[in-house]
Design a protein around this motif. Structure first.
Motif, PDB file in Angstrom:
ATOM      1  N   LYS A  98     -15.303   2.546  -1.947  1.00  0.00           N
ATOM      2  CA  LYS A  98     -14.270   2.721  -0.931  1.00  0.00           C
ATOM      3  C   LYS A  98     -12.935   2.174  -1.446  1.00  0.00           C
ATOM      4  O   LYS A  98     -11.892   2.815  -1.315  1.00  0.00           O
ATOM      5  N   VAL A  99     -12.996   0.993  -2.061  1.00  0.00           N
ATOM      6  CA  VAL A  99     -11.775   0.355  -2.550  1.00  0.00           C
ATOM      7  C   VAL A  99     -11.121   1.217  -3.630  1.00  0.00           C
ATOM      8  O   VAL A  99      -9.914   1.454  -3.621  1.00  0.00           O
ATOM      9  N   LEU A 100     -11.942   1.713  -4.548  1.00  0.00           N
ATOM     10  CA  LEU A 100     -11.395   2.501  -5.644  1.00  0.00           C
ATOM     11  C   LEU A 100     -10.767   3.796  -5.123  1.00  0.00           C
ATOM     12  O   LEU A 100      -9.687   4.198  -5.553  1.00  0.00           O
ATOM     13  N   ARG A 101     -11.449   4.402  -4.163  1.00  0.00           N
ATOM     14  CA  ARG A 101     -10.899   5.629  -3.583  1.00  0.00           C
ATOM     15  C   ARG A 101      -9.594   5.322  -2.870  1.00  0.00           C
ATOM     16  O   ARG A 101      -8.642   6.095  -2.924  1.00  0.00           O
ATOM     17  N   TYR A 102      -9.579   4.186  -2.237  1.00  0.00           N
ATOM     18  CA  TYR A 102      -8.381   3.789  -1.490  1.00  0.00           C
ATOM     19  C   TYR A 102      -7.202   3.572  -2.441  1.00  0.00           C
ATOM     20  O   TYR A 102      -6.101   4.056  -2.198  1.00  0.00           O
ATOM     21  N   VAL A 103      -7.463   2.861  -3.529  1.00  0.00           N
ATOM     22  CA  VAL A 103      -6.381   2.584  -4.484  1.00  0.00           C
ATOM     23  C   VAL A 103      -5.892   3.892  -5.099  1.00  0.00           C
ATOM     24  O   VAL A 103      -4.697   4.093  -5.317  1.00  0.00           O
ATOM     25  N   TYR A 129     -13.313 -15.918   3.415  1.00  0.00           N
ATOM     26  CA  TYR A 129     -12.864 -14.608   3.852  1.00  0.00           C
ATOM     27  C   TYR A 129     -11.540 -14.327   3.166  1.00  0.00           C
ATOM     28  O   TYR A 129     -10.650 -15.160   3.170  1.00  0.00           O
ATOM     29  N   LEU A 130     -11.447 -13.154   2.573  1.00  0.00           N
ATOM     30  CA  LEU A 130     -10.211 -12.810   1.881  1.00  0.00           C
ATOM     31  C   LEU A 130      -9.569 -11.601   2.538  1.00  0.00           C
ATOM     32  O   LEU A 130     -10.256 -10.737   3.085  1.00  0.00           O
ATOM     33  N   ARG A 131      -8.250 -11.587   2.463  1.00  0.00           N
ATOM     34  CA  ARG A 131      -7.547 -10.367   2.876  1.00  0.00           C
ATOM     35  C   ARG A 131      -6.795  -9.834   1.676  1.00  0.00           C
ATOM     36  O   ARG A 131      -5.995 -10.515   1.063  1.00  0.00           O
ATOM     37  N   PHE A 132      -7.110  -8.599   1.328  1.00  0.00           N
ATOM     38  CA  PHE A 132      -6.367  -7.920   0.279  1.00  0.00           C
ATOM     39  C   PHE A 132      -5.334  -7.041   0.960  1.00  0.00           C
ATOM     40  O   PHE A 132      -5.645  -6.404   1.964  1.00  0.00           O
ATOM     41  N   SER A 133      -4.115  -7.038   0.427  1.00  0.00           N
ATOM     42  CA  SER A 133      -3.224  -5.980   0.884  1.00  0.00           C
ATOM     43  C   SER A 133      -2.573  -5.349  -0.330  1.00  0.00           C
ATOM     44  O   SER A 133      -2.367  -5.997  -1.351  1.00  0.00           O
ATOM     45  N   PHE A 134      -2.321  -4.078  -0.211  1.00  0.00           N
ATOM     46  CA  PHE A 134      -1.819  -3.320  -1.350  1.00  0.00           C
ATOM     47  C   PHE A 134      -0.499  -2.680  -0.984  1.00  0.00           C
ATOM     48  O   PHE A 134      -0.338  -2.165   0.113  1.00  0.00           O
ATOM     49  N   SER A 135       0.461  -2.738  -1.882  1.00  0.00           N
ATOM     50  CA  SER A 135       1.664  -1.964  -1.636  1.00  0.00           C
ATOM     51  C   SER A 135       2.126  -1.343  -2.936  1.00  0.00           C
ATOM     52  O   SER A 135       1.893  -1.873  -4.023  1.00  0.00           O
ATOM     53  N   ASN A 141      -6.713   0.180   4.970  1.00  0.00           N
ATOM     54  CA  ASN A 141      -7.123  -0.807   3.966  1.00  0.00           C
ATOM     55  C   ASN A 141      -8.543  -1.305   4.224  1.00  0.00           C
ATOM     56  O   ASN A 141      -8.813  -1.913   5.251  1.00  0.00           O
ATOM     57  N   PRO A 142      -9.462  -1.050   3.302  1.00  0.00           N
ATOM     58  CA  PRO A 142     -10.848  -1.448   3.544  1.00  0.00           C
ATOM     59  C   PRO A 142     -11.093  -2.933   3.288  1.00  0.00           C
ATOM     60  O   PRO A 142     -12.176  -3.427   3.562  1.00  0.00           O
ATOM     61  N   LYS A 146       0.658  10.621   0.187  1.00  0.00           N
ATOM     62  CA  LYS A 146       0.048   9.859   1.278  1.00  0.00           C
ATOM     63  C   LYS A 146       0.990   8.744   1.706  1.00  0.00           C
ATOM     64  O   LYS A 146       1.511   8.012   0.876  1.00  0.00           O
ATOM     65  N   LYS A 147       1.159   8.651   2.986  1.00  0.00           N
ATOM     66  CA  LYS A 147       2.093   7.659   3.511  1.00  0.00           C
ATOM     67  C   LYS A 147       1.542   6.245   3.381  1.00  0.00           C
ATOM     68  O   LYS A 147       0.408   5.980   3.745  1.00  0.00           O
ATOM     69  N   GLN A 148       2.404   5.384   2.857  1.00  0.00           N
ATOM     70  CA  GLN A 148       1.955   4.003   2.637  1.00  0.00           C
ATOM     71  C   GLN A 148       1.563   3.307   3.944  1.00  0.00           C
ATOM     72  O   GLN A 148       0.603   2.567   4.008  1.00  0.00           O
ATOM     73  N   LYS A 149       2.334   3.578   4.982  1.00  0.00           N
ATOM     74  CA  LYS A 149       2.083   2.913   6.262  1.00  0.00           C
ATOM     75  C   LYS A 149       0.697   3.264   6.774  1.00  0.00           C
ATOM     76  O   LYS A 149      -0.065   2.423   7.227  1.00  0.00           O
ATOM     77  N   LEU A 150       0.395   4.543   6.663  1.00  0.00           N
ATOM     78  CA  LEU A 150      -0.899   5.024   7.119  1.00  0.00           C
ATOM     79  C   LEU A 150      -2.011   4.382   6.307  1.00  0.00           C
ATOM     80  O   LEU A 150      -3.032   3.948   6.830  1.00  0.00           O
ATOM     81  N   LEU A 151      -1.761   4.293   4.998  1.00  0.00           N
ATOM     82  CA  LEU A 151      -2.779   3.734   4.125  1.00  0.00           C
ATOM     83  C   LEU A 151      -3.028   2.266   4.442  1.00  0.00           C
ATOM     84  O   LEU A 151      -4.142   1.771   4.312  1.00  0.00           O
TER      85      LEU A 151
END
Lengths: 120, 706, 148
Positions: free
Chosen positions: B293-298, B334-340, B315-316, B306-311
């Protein structure tokens, strides 16, 4: 004027969307209650904007997105789903959807999401 | 572009100057070498004039000789003609500027000599040479004639003699002048060579200076750029070291960038992760489905459509539970990843990932949920309590507690086979049914519903052929729930009771005072004491009685803490809990009798040492020491100042404590009794009669005023 | 407390004995106790649980059971250290199964083996222990679980 098609198996949701979209920018060309009907309607009336449910009888939303995009890659599809699962969202985007909102949604949510996909 | 130009303007200007200078020097060089050639030719031609003047003189003298010897004159004539003509041509060229024969063959152009010195030489030379050349020319013309009459011969002979004499008197002067001219020309050449050398030298020096400036500027620029880069690098490093997020870049091939924030290492408790592939990095911490899921997301992040906001909504890895080996210990976080996206000119160059440890947030969130749940439960309970008949509740709780205990005991009793388990279930059913009836009567639906659930389970259980202990698991769980409900009801009831007390009770301050006293004494005595008190809210008691009771109570508390409770070290060695307990309680019986009790779990009273102390003070005779009872000893203690403590302090030791107790008790007509076991604790009970003597009079007085 | 969680522990004990010479294990009706010492035999292997849930789970057995268990696998040495080993192995199985079966919210410690009362302090008030009697042959062991 964008040509809008609504695909959702729930009559309630179809009516809801039909009530909420911005009539100045969109012209509703029809609604479909499953994926197969959606494909037929698409071929007849060639809409350029589609709101798409994901869990539907006959042909589910993900497959339907794939088929619509294969017919016209410029189709702008907004997924409206109750499945608040990121992986299904990712999959829908991979298949070519442009936007994603989850049910329940507000009228403003829908308007904003529709505006966003046509502005692209 | 213009920015770049601006930054390098100085360098570019200097380079232009430098190139101009170099070109100038080169041009000058070219020009001077040409000029040198010209002047050198002039020098040569001037030198040739010397030779030509000599040759002219020589061929003239030859001609003269041959004329007399009647020889052939033609060779000398030609010689004379050529030499004088060339001399004349060259002299004219020097004088007026013009062409003459070059010394190397061909023509050479001479510039007019303009300097005073040159002109002087030339004018002198012209003065001498001009008439000479005219005469020579006339003579040559005559001599060249093929047949010459005698008169002509004579005229020629005269001309020759004339010319020879002119030459004899003037040719040396001419030679000298030509010599001067040569020297003059040489001087000119040297002077111009010097000038051009000077100019060249200056040009070269200027270019060198220019070059130095260029080097300086470039070096300065480089240094500045380096400094800036270094500063930027240092800043980046600082940021990366201090930022409280794990930051790293991901490229299209999922490789992680070389720059990573320090926090990243802290979060993952591992060394440098640079250059690792996201795939391997993530696969260590997430499940394989999540990994995909993460790889597909990245990958979607790299898709510009694809709109960044939507993505961001999709974020999985918003909340990722992980287990990290930290100093050998497995801890969960617990970690939070965020991607931009990192974009450059609208092109997606990479993805910036930031990781933050949100364990605390999650913990707080969970605690909040937990707290909300708890207060909801309590609220529910309060509403239940409000809807139930409040007077019957304590009774119900008591009886249902007993029932639950019985049920638990039934569970506990061994059962050997299916039918015994069935009997067990049946007897539980009877008990539960009774509780269900009672609870529903009181409107305690929570309890009656749970009871009902137990009944249902037992009904299902009895349908089974083979029952085992594990079939009772769900029943035990429900029993646990029933017990918890009772516990919650009790805590809510005491909370409600506590709240309703405070506004009306006049002497809650007194309870507070007692608590304060207990804390103060235990702090002074360095003892850990759990002090509990109750019953002092009796507003109808006469103020004097209340005051006396309070004095009794404080004496008991002081006594219990300073004499009874041992220090926590001693308690530990004795196997007791470190914290001692003192319970102070005031009760009014239905008859109106007041019971003041104080119980501690301390050392108890050592009657042996009391006896010793008493005999030392002469209160008991040595021979009576073995016969004296504990009751008698207590009376002694209440009447006399007896203390086993060696040192006196604010709280105890003067032996006053119990005697105060005794005197007040006497005053009130109260009876003091004591239960104690050495090492286990002591309990003083003081019963104060309904009509204490003093109280009676007080009441009377009050009544007469009423 | 969920029944599934209790069953995970219970079934791993049953499974453990199913692999011995006498696979039949009788499970008694679970009951509630306030402290470990109220449901404890000679030797105890205890694992503590943290994470979303907190608590303990232990297997406690009388010496005779352990001695028999040791003999049943062909070992003749029934010294104390062997018995500690045996109870430790059961607790290990408990720990291993629990790790596998229970979800992310559970962190399972390594077993803590004691003779006599476990030195683990009991958790806060109101957290009763589910005591599940286990009978193997004629011996009575105890599975204790407290989760909250």
């Amino acid at each position: 004027m964008h040509r809008l098609m609504i695909v959702d198996d729930s009559k309630l949701i179809r009516q809801r969307i039909a009530r909420e979209y911005d009539a100045d920018t969109f012209e509703l060309i029809g609604t479909a209650e499953n994926g197969a009907d959606a494909i037929d309607l698409f071929e007849q009336s060639s809409p350029d904007v589609v709101t798409m449910d994901l869990t539907m009888p006959k042909l589910d939303g993900i497959d339907c997105i794939e088929q619509l995009i294969s017919r016209d890659p410029s189709t702008k599809i907004l997924v409206i789903s109750a499945l608040n699962d990121t992986s299904i969202g990712i999959e829908a985007l991979e298949k070519g959807a442009m936007g994603f909102i989850t049910k329940p949604f507000s009228g403003a949510d829908l308007k904003a999401a529709l505006k966003e996909i046509i502005d692209d | 572009m213009s920015k770049v130009f601006g930054r390098y303007a100085a360098i570019i200007a200097t380079v232009v100057v430098f190139l101009t200078l170099v070109l100038g020097v080169l041009g000058l060089n070219f020009y001077t070498s040409f000029q040198t050639e010209v002047t050198a030719e002039a020098v040569n031609i001037a030198g040739r004039q010397r030779m030509l003047s000599q040759r002219t003189a020589k061929s003239l003298s030859n001609l003269n000789y041959k004329f007399y010897t009647q020889d052939d004159l033609s060779i000398d004539i030609a010689e004379l003609k050529a030499a004088s003509a060339l001399f004349d041509r060259s002299l004219k060229a020097f004088t007026n500027g013009g062409e003459t024969n070059s010394t190397k063959g061909g023509a050479a152009f001479l510039e007019q000599v303009t300097s005073d010195r040159g002109r002087e030489i030339l004018s002198q030379a012209n003065e001498l040479w001009g008439p000479f050349y005219d005469r020579l020319s006339t003579m040559v013309d005559l001599a060249e004639r093929s047949s010459l009459p005698i008169s002509g011969q004579r005229q020629l002979s005269g001309l020759i003699a004339d010319n020879v004499s002119y030459a004899n008197s003037n040719i040396n002067q001419i030679l000298k002048l030509m010599n001067d001219l040569t020297n003059y020309q040489e001087g000119q050449a040297t002077a111009s060579a010097d000038t051009s050398r000077l100019i060249q030298t200056l040009g070269i020096i200027a270019s060198l200076v220019c070059f130095a400036i260029i080097l300086f500027l470039i070096f300065g620029q480089l240094q500045r750029a380096d400094r800036k880069a270094l500063l930027a690098q240092r800043e980046t490093r600082k940021i990366f070291e201090t930022v409280d997020q794990g930051l790293f870049l991901i490229d299209r091939d999922f490789n992680m960038g070389s720059q990573q924030s320090k926090e990243l290492e802290r979060i993952f408790s591992s060394g440098f992760l640079a250059g690792k592939n996201l795939h391997t990095f993530i696969s260590d911490i997430v499940s394989s489905t999540d990994l995909e899921k993460v790889l597909r997301y990245v990958r979607l992040l790299f898709d510009p459509h694809k709109k960044q906001k939507l993505l961001q909504d999709l974020n999985p890895l918003k909340k990722l539970p992980i287990q990290v080996q930290d100093q050998g210990e497995l801890t969960s976080k617990y970690l939070r990843f965020s991607f931009s996206r990192v974009e450059n000119n609208g092109k997606i160059e990479g993805v910036l990932a930031s990781v933050s440890d949100i364990s605390n947030e999650i913990r707080l969130e969970n605690e909040l949920i937990e707290e909300t749940k708890r207060s909801e439960k309590q609220l529910e309970m309060i509403s239940v309590l409000l809807s139930a008949d409040a007077n019957m509740l304590p009774e119900f709780i008591k009886s249902s507690d007993r029932t639950y205990e019985k049920i638990n005991q039934i569970f506990r009793n061994p059962a050997r086979n299916s039918s015994e388990f069935k009997i067990k279930a049946d007897s539980v059913l009877t008990l539960v049914h009774a509780t269900k009836g009672e609870s529903s009567l009181l409107g305690l639906t929570i309890i009656s519903e749970t009871c009902h659930e137990i009944e249902d389970k037992i009904d299902q259980l009895k349908l089974k052929n083979d029952i085992g202990g594990d079939d009772f698991l769900s029943l035990t769980i429900l029993l646990d729930r029933l017990i918890s409900t009772n516990e919650q009801m009790k805590s809510v009831m005491s909370a409600v009771a506590g709240h309703s007390q405070s506004p009306q009770t006049i002497d809650s301050g007194e309870t507070q005072n007692l608590i304060k006293l207990a804390t103060d004494v235990s702090r002074r005595q360095h003892k850990e004491v759990a002090f509990s008190t109750g019953g002092f809210d009796m507003p109808h008691l006469a103020p004097d009685l209340r005051k006396n009771i309070l004095s009794l109570a404080s004496q008991l508390v002081r006594n219990a803490i300073s004499h009874g409770i041992e220090s926590s070290d001693i308690r530990k060695t004795l196997g007791k809990s470190e914290q001692g307990s003192v319970k102070l309680c005031l009760l009014q019986e239905n008859s109106g009798k007041l019971i003041l009790s104080c119980e501690d779990d301390g050392a108890g009273i050592n009657f042996e040492s009391i006896k010793l102390e008493a005999s030392k003070n002469g209160l008991i005779k040595a021979e009576d020491i073995d016969r004296v009872s504990s009751k008698q000893l207590l009376q002694l203690m209440l009447k006399n100042r007896l203390s086993t403590r060696t040192a006196a302090d604010a709280d105890a030791g003067r032996g006053a404590g119990l005697s105060v107790l005794g005197s007040i008790s006497d005053q009130l007509g109260a009876r003091v009794s004591l239960q104690t076991r050495q090492g286990v604790g002591a309990k003083f009970i003081i019963s104060i009669p309904k009509t204490a003597p003093e109280m009676a009079t007080k009441k009377l007085t009050e009544a007469s005023y009423a | 407390m969920k029944e599934e969680n209790l069953r995970v522990f219970l079934s791993s004990i049953v499974k453990y004995f199913a692999h011995t010479s006498d696979p039949s294990v009788n499970v008694g009706a679970p009951y509630l106790v306030d402290e470990i010492k109220d449901a404890c035999k000679d030797y105890t292997g205890l694992i503590s649980i943290s994470g979303d849930y907190n608590g303990v789970c232990y297997f406690s057995a009388p010496a005779v059971l352990l001695r028999h268990l040791i003999l049943s696998v062909g070992e003749t040495d029934t010294s104390e250290s062997m018995m500690l080993d045996a109870v430790g192995e059961v607790a290990n199985t408990l720990s291993g199964n629990a790790r596998k079966e229970l979800g992310k919210g559970f962190e399972i410690s390594a077993p803590h083996i004691t003779k006599g009362l476990p030195t683990m302090e009991t958790e806060g008030e109101g957290n009763r222990i589910y005591a599940i009697p286990i009978q193997w042959k004629s011996y009575k062991a105890m599975l204790g679980i407290s989760l909250h």
